[in-house]
Design an enzyme around this catalytic site. Structure first.
Site, PDB file in Angstrom:
ATOM      1  N   GLU A  11     -17.674 -25.752  41.918  1.00 32.95           N
ATOM      2  CA  GLU A  11     -18.846 -25.063  41.382  1.00 32.95           C
ATOM      3  C   GLU A  11     -18.676 -23.566  41.560  1.00 32.95           C
ATOM      4  O   GLU A  11     -18.424 -23.094  42.676  1.00 32.95           O
ATOM      5  CB  GLU A  11     -20.122 -25.537  42.091  1.00 32.95           C
TER       6      GLU A  11
ATOM      7  N   SER B 224     -26.934 -20.633  34.432  1.00 32.66           N
ATOM      8  CA  SER B 224     -27.150 -20.544  35.875  1.00 32.66           C
ATOM      9  C   SER B 224     -25.828 -20.797  36.570  1.00 32.66           C
ATOM     10  O   SER B 224     -25.005 -21.586  36.090  1.00 32.66           O
ATOM     11  CB  SER B 224     -28.173 -21.576  36.357  1.00 32.66           C
TER      12      SER B 224
ATOM     13  N   MET C  88     -28.210 -25.863  36.065  1.00 28.76           N
ATOM     14  CA  MET C  88     -29.559 -25.669  35.530  1.00 28.76           C
ATOM     15  C   MET C  88     -30.533 -26.712  36.061  1.00 28.76           C
ATOM     16  O   MET C  88     -31.756 -26.511  36.020  1.00 28.76           O
ATOM     17  CB  MET C  88     -29.520 -25.702  34.006  1.00 28.76           C
TER      18      MET C  88
ATOM     19  N   THR D  81     -37.328 -28.224  33.923  1.00 25.01           N
ATOM     20  CA  THR D  81     -38.673 -28.798  33.954  1.00 25.01           C
ATOM     21  C   THR D  81     -38.658 -30.289  34.247  1.00 25.01           C
ATOM     22  O   THR D  81     -39.722 -30.892  34.401  1.00 25.01           O
ATOM     23  CB  THR D  81     -39.399 -28.579  32.612  1.00 25.01           C
TER      24      THR D  81
ATOM     25  N   ALA E 149     -37.969 -32.801  32.313  1.00 28.21           N
ATOM     26  CA  ALA E 149     -38.365 -33.683  31.213  1.00 28.21           C
ATOM     27  C   ALA E 149     -37.180 -34.519  30.740  1.00 28.21           C
ATOM     28  O   ALA E 149     -36.110 -33.981  30.465  1.00 28.21           O
ATOM     29  CB  ALA E 149     -38.941 -32.869  30.055  1.00 28.21           C
TER      30      ALA E 149
ATOM     31  N   HIS F  91     -31.349 -25.493  25.761  1.00 26.80           N
ATOM     32  CA  HIS F  91     -30.880 -26.834  25.417  1.00 26.80           C
ATOM     33  C   HIS F  91     -29.669 -26.775  24.480  1.00 26.80           C
ATOM     34  O   HIS F  91     -29.596 -27.508  23.506  1.00 26.80           O
ATOM     35  CB  HIS F  91     -32.002 -27.629  24.739  1.00 26.80           C
TER      36      HIS F  91
ATOM     37  N   ASN G 232     -24.483 -31.191  27.865  1.00 31.60           N
ATOM     38  CA  ASN G 232     -25.214 -31.209  26.604  1.00 31.60           C
ATOM     39  C   ASN G 232     -24.319 -30.905  25.401  1.00 31.60           C
ATOM     40  O   ASN G 232     -24.619 -31.304  24.277  1.00 31.60           O
ATOM     41  CB  ASN G 232     -26.360 -30.199  26.644  1.00 31.60           C
TER      42      ASN G 232
ATOM     43  N   THR H 238     -31.065 -33.622  28.554  1.00 27.01           N
ATOM     44  CA  THR H 238     -30.385 -33.987  29.806  1.00 27.01           C
ATOM     45  C   THR H 238     -30.189 -35.476  29.955  1.00 27.01           C
ATOM     46  O   THR H 238     -29.112 -35.941  30.362  1.00 27.01           O
ATOM     47  CB  THR H 238     -31.148 -33.424  31.016  1.00 27.01           C
TER      48      THR H 238
END
Length: 515
Positions: free
Chosen positions: A41, A118, A124, A129, A131, A439, A473, A485
């Site tokens: 990472e 990020s 990220m 969020t 979802a 996205h 993605n 995601t």
């Protein structure tokens, strides 16, 4: 789980610690427990356990520090996504993310002015969020025969639930009002419903958001053959004899470079940096970086009518759970995905109330599906480098006439929904600058044939380079409007299962040969 003793060889090296890279580590830990795994990472560890969502950090000062630490190699500082800035289309990154300094748009093109990334353990998923809706209609990948089973597995890995906000006093009211405006003519799967969320409740009732820590799970954290190396840049993928054979990694703390041989290489960096690493490694299939797509996003707010005022809440204690998060699914007839949430859950402030009266404002967002075009792409060259010294992403991106028509339809639809829910806040909805959705998809897209229109096969293995897999993605080949995601984790599960099966066969063959 985090160490600085770089191995000389492993069975699998995974570049990127977001949810798809973590899905590879999890499935391999479960299905190939003898396999050695190194995860690299580029960013630091900002939460405990590594990869945890920063919203779970109770101390707001510590939470802000974690966000700043995730903002890449450039200048860092406080970032406020104010309503005024968003309405004016000002370039500004959300906390925990950073923008491209240049190359985000070119003359005569729309570009992606606020395309963002990020750099931190968890990617990220430490800032999202949560979802996790399922794709519908043309969002679905028709050539993946086991897609629903893979989505089920992705639900398991992400810890998806639909009841996290069941106690929210206004949630049922919001959904009832939306349903009256939307549901007629829809099948059950596309009617208004609770948003599936990667979240769970602790015993004390506090909401905990899933990050890569949940995807990794205890089985990976306790796997003695798994190691995570943060602040480590993958400089290039090694290809020998036409096959992926490892990576060259740079320790960003010391500057030293290490060669890590690997039976398999998985690049799960993100939709910009995965093609970046492949390009830097000389792996350049025709479709690399192409078919890039974002979801244009229209947002608005509505003040609930005839609602009792609730007690104010402690802003340091997490979300004020009033209306929860509701979902208006995508359909081919209405090519946008609706995410309706209480104001303090929204990543973009939508009202100027200061303070917002708890429970009074509902934020509405519609995400639009994009026309897929090969010319919409992230490109690289030898002249431009980013803050890490890698080839810098350069975005070529245009909205088609049809895209603009869809956005205009979304603007009209979101007003209708806002009026159904309550009293709209403000004169009109606003369309966020392109790139706001975060996205980004398509840049390493999956396909059924090596015909120049895809980068990898149905198992996410790169065409023409055996043992090299891509994840994230960017692998999604369809035009989606829903949050991607869950789908990208599902596709990662398929790739990880293939690697695990190959390793298992090779282990059996080795044992038989030595018997």
């Amino acid at each position: 789980m985090s160490t600085r003793q770089y191995p000389t060889s492993v069975d699998v090296v995974i570049v990127g610690s977001g949810p798809t890279g973590s899905a590879y580590a999890r499935i391999l830990s479960e299905r190939a427990p003898e396999a050695t795994i190194a995860m690299l990472e580029v960013g630091p560890t900002v939460s405990n356990p590594p990869g945890a969502h920063v919203k779970n950090i109770a101390d707001p000062v510590e939470r802000a520090r974690a966000q700043v630490a995730s903002e890449g190699p450039g200048e860092r500082g406080e970032k406020v996504a104010s309503p005024g800035a968003a309405k004016a289309g000002v370039r500004g990154a959300r906390p925990g993310t950073f923008l491209l300094e240049e190359g985000y748009a070119f003359e005569g093109e729309d570009g992606l002015p606020v395309v963002a990334m990020s750099s931190n353990v968890g990617g990220m998923a430490a800032h999202w969020t949560g979802a996790c809706p399922r794709p519908n209609d043309s969002e679905r990948i028709a050539f993946v025969p086991d897609l629903d089973e893979l989505l089920d597995e992705a639900d398991r890995l992400l810890g998806v639930t639909t009841n996290a906000f069941d106690s929210a006093p206004f949630g049922a009211i919001v959904r009832e009002r939306l349903s009256a405006a939307v549901d007629e003519g829809r099948v059950d799967a596309t009617k208004v419903q609770r948003m599936p969320l990667a979240a769970h409740r602790r015993d004390d009732g506090r909401l905990v958001w899933s990050g890569s820590d949940v995807v990794l799970g205890e089985v990976t954290r306790e796997n003695p053959r798994f190691a995570l190396f943060d602040e480590t840049l993958a400089v290039r993928v090694l290809v020998e004899g036409g096959r992926a054979s490892g990576v060259v990694a740079r320790d960003l703390r010391s500057g030293d470079e290490h060669t890590i041989a690997a039976r398999f290489v998985v690049v799960a960096a993100d939709a910009l940096r995965t093609p970046q690493l492949l390009w830097a490694s000389g792996v350049r299939p025709e479709a690399l970086g192409r078919y890039l797509n974002d979801q244009a996003q229209v947002v608005f707010a509505s003040r609930l009518r005839n609602m009792p005022l609730l007690d104010t809440h402690d802003p340091t204690a997490g979300l004020a759970e009033y209306s929860g998060v509701s979902w208006v699914p995508f359909t081919d007839d209405m090519p946008f995905h609706g995410q309706i949430m209480q104001l303090d859950a929204s990543p973009i402030p939508l009202a100027d109330d200061d303070p917002v009266v708890p429970g009074s404002i509902v934020g509405l967002g519609l995400f639009c599906a994009k026309d897929l075009r090969a010319d919409d792409r992230v490109a690289f060259d030898a002249e431009h480098v980013d803050g890490y010294g890698m080839p810098a992403p350069r975005i070529h991106y245009r909205l088609t006439d049809h895209d603009r028509e869809v956005v205009e339809r979304a603007r009209q639809e979101i007003v209708r929904l806002a009026e159904a829910v309550g009293d709209p806040v403000g004169d009109r909805p606003f369309t966020l600058p392109l790139g706001s959705s975060l996205h980004y998809q398509g840049s390493t897209r999956m396909g059924v044939a090596d015909d120049g229109t895809s980068v990898c096969d149905i198992d996410s293995e790169v065409w023409g380079v055996p043992d090299l897999f891509v994840a994230g993605n960017g692998v999604i080949p369809t035009a989606t409007a829903c949050n991607p995601t869950l789908t990208s984790v599902a596709l990662a599960v398929r790739g990880a299962r293939k690697i695990a099966a190959v390793l298992a066969r090779e282990q059996v063959a080795t044992k038989s040969a030595s018997a």
